[in-house]
Scaffold this motif. Structure first.
Motif, short mmCIF file in Angstrom:
data_model
loop_
_atom_site.label_atom_id
_atom_site.label_comp_id
_atom_site.label_asym_id
_atom_site.label_seq_id
_atom_site.Cartn_x
_atom_site.Cartn_y
_atom_site.Cartn_z
N ALA A 98 0.84 -1.21 0.00
CA ALA A 98 0.00 0.00 0.00
C ALA A 98 0.87 1.26 0.00
O ALA A 98 0.58 2.23 -0.71
CB ALA A 98 -0.95 0.00 1.20
N GLN A 99 1.94 1.24 0.77
CA GLN A 99 2.86 2.38 0.80
C GLN A 99 3.49 2.59 -0.58
O GLN A 99 3.54 3.71 -1.09
CB GLN A 99 3.97 2.16 1.83
CG GLN A 99 3.50 2.22 3.26
CD GLN A 99 4.58 1.75 4.24
OE1 GLN A 99 5.57 1.12 3.85
NE2 GLN A 99 4.37 2.05 5.51
N ARG A 100 3.96 1.51 -1.17
CA ARG A 100 4.60 1.59 -2.48
C ARG A 100 3.60 2.11 -3.52
O ARG A 100 3.93 2.95 -4.35
CB ARG A 100 5.15 0.23 -2.89
CG ARG A 100 5.82 0.22 -4.24
CD ARG A 100 6.40 -1.16 -4.56
NE ARG A 100 6.84 -1.21 -5.93
CZ ARG A 100 7.96 -0.68 -6.39
NH1 ARG A 100 8.78 -0.07 -5.57
NH2 ARG A 100 8.27 -0.76 -7.67
N PHE A 101 2.38 1.59 -3.48
CA PHE A 101 1.34 2.00 -4.43
C PHE A 101 1.03 3.49 -4.27
O PHE A 101 0.94 4.22 -5.26
CB PHE A 101 0.08 1.15 -4.21
CG PHE A 101 -1.02 1.43 -5.18
CD1 PHE A 101 -1.00 0.86 -6.44
CD2 PHE A 101 -2.08 2.26 -4.83
CE1 PHE A 101 -2.03 1.12 -7.35
CE2 PHE A 101 -3.10 2.53 -5.73
CZ PHE A 101 -3.08 1.95 -6.99
N ALA A 102 0.86 3.94 -3.04
CA ALA A 102 0.54 5.35 -2.78
C ALA A 102 1.68 6.26 -3.24
O ALA A 102 1.45 7.29 -3.90
CB ALA A 102 0.24 5.56 -1.30
N TRP A 103 2.92 5.90 -2.90
CA TRP A 103 4.05 6.73 -3.32
C TRP A 103 4.25 6.68 -4.83
O TRP A 103 4.68 7.68 -5.43
CB TRP A 103 5.33 6.32 -2.58
CG TRP A 103 5.37 6.78 -1.15
CD1 TRP A 103 5.44 6.00 -0.04
CD2 TRP A 103 5.32 8.13 -0.68
NE1 TRP A 103 5.44 6.78 1.09
CE2 TRP A 103 5.37 8.09 0.73
CE3 TRP A 103 5.24 9.37 -1.31
CZ2 TRP A 103 5.34 9.25 1.51
CZ3 TRP A 103 5.21 10.53 -0.53
CH2 TRP A 103 5.26 10.45 0.86
N ALA A 104 3.92 5.56 -5.47
CA ALA A 104 4.02 5.47 -6.93
C ALA A 104 3.02 6.43 -7.58
O ALA A 104 3.32 7.07 -8.59
CB ALA A 104 3.78 4.05 -7.41
N ALA A 105 1.83 6.54 -6.98
CA ALA A 105 0.83 7.50 -7.49
C ALA A 105 1.37 8.92 -7.38
O ALA A 105 1.19 9.72 -8.30
CB ALA A 105 -0.48 7.34 -6.72
N VAL A 106 2.03 9.22 -6.28
CA VAL A 106 2.64 10.54 -6.12
C VAL A 106 3.75 10.73 -7.16
O VAL A 106 3.83 11.78 -7.82
CB VAL A 106 3.20 10.74 -4.69
CG1 VAL A 106 4.01 12.02 -4.57
CG2 VAL A 106 2.05 10.71 -3.67
#
Length: 139
Positions: A98-106
């Motif tokens: 979830a962290q990786r996904f959220a930061w990838a969106a950023v």
């Protein structure tokens, strides 16, 4: 190389990373079409707006996150022989995914600059790799 010597990971450059993303995006388009069809059939009318965006984001995370947590490879990553692991070399759990996904969106939302970071990092890490303490490696 003997068993006591640990081989260093082979980091993944930006080009291979983008090829994985392209392949996975093609698969996601088909999944999004089915997801939208299901919602519109249940709602009985065309459904859009922020709720649909949120829903499709959840569908995307469920698809990508499941692969990251269960083997570290999406279908695109398997095709291009890439795996995502923690900085310690272990598998991702749902929280790390979830962290990786959220930061990838950023990383993507700031005009892709977070991805371009890989061109300057010695380990070819993107901004979201660094912030989520993960990296991609060649299999």
């Amino acid at each position: 190389m003997n068993e006591l010597t640990q081989e260093s990971p082979r980091y993944v450059g930006l080009a291979r990373r983008l090829l994985c993303m392209f392949y996975d995006t093609l698969l996601l388009i088909a999944i999004w079409m089915v997801a939208v069809l299901i919602v519109e059939l249940l709602a009985g009318h065309r459904f859009d707006g922020p709720a649909m965006t949120f829903y499709l984001t959840l569908v995307t995370f469920a698809f990508i996150g499941w692969f990251w947590v269960n083997g570290g490879q999406t279908l695109g990553m398997k095709t291009w022989q890439v795996r995502v692991v923690t900085d310690a070399g272990g598998p991702l759990d749902w929280k790390r995914a979830a962290q990786r996904f959220a930061w990838a969106a950023v990383s993507l939302s700031i005009f892709g600059i977070g991805f371009l970071w890989a061109l300057f990092d010695e380990k070819s890490r993107t901004l979201h790799d660094i912030l989520s303490h993960t990296h991609l490696e060649r299999v």
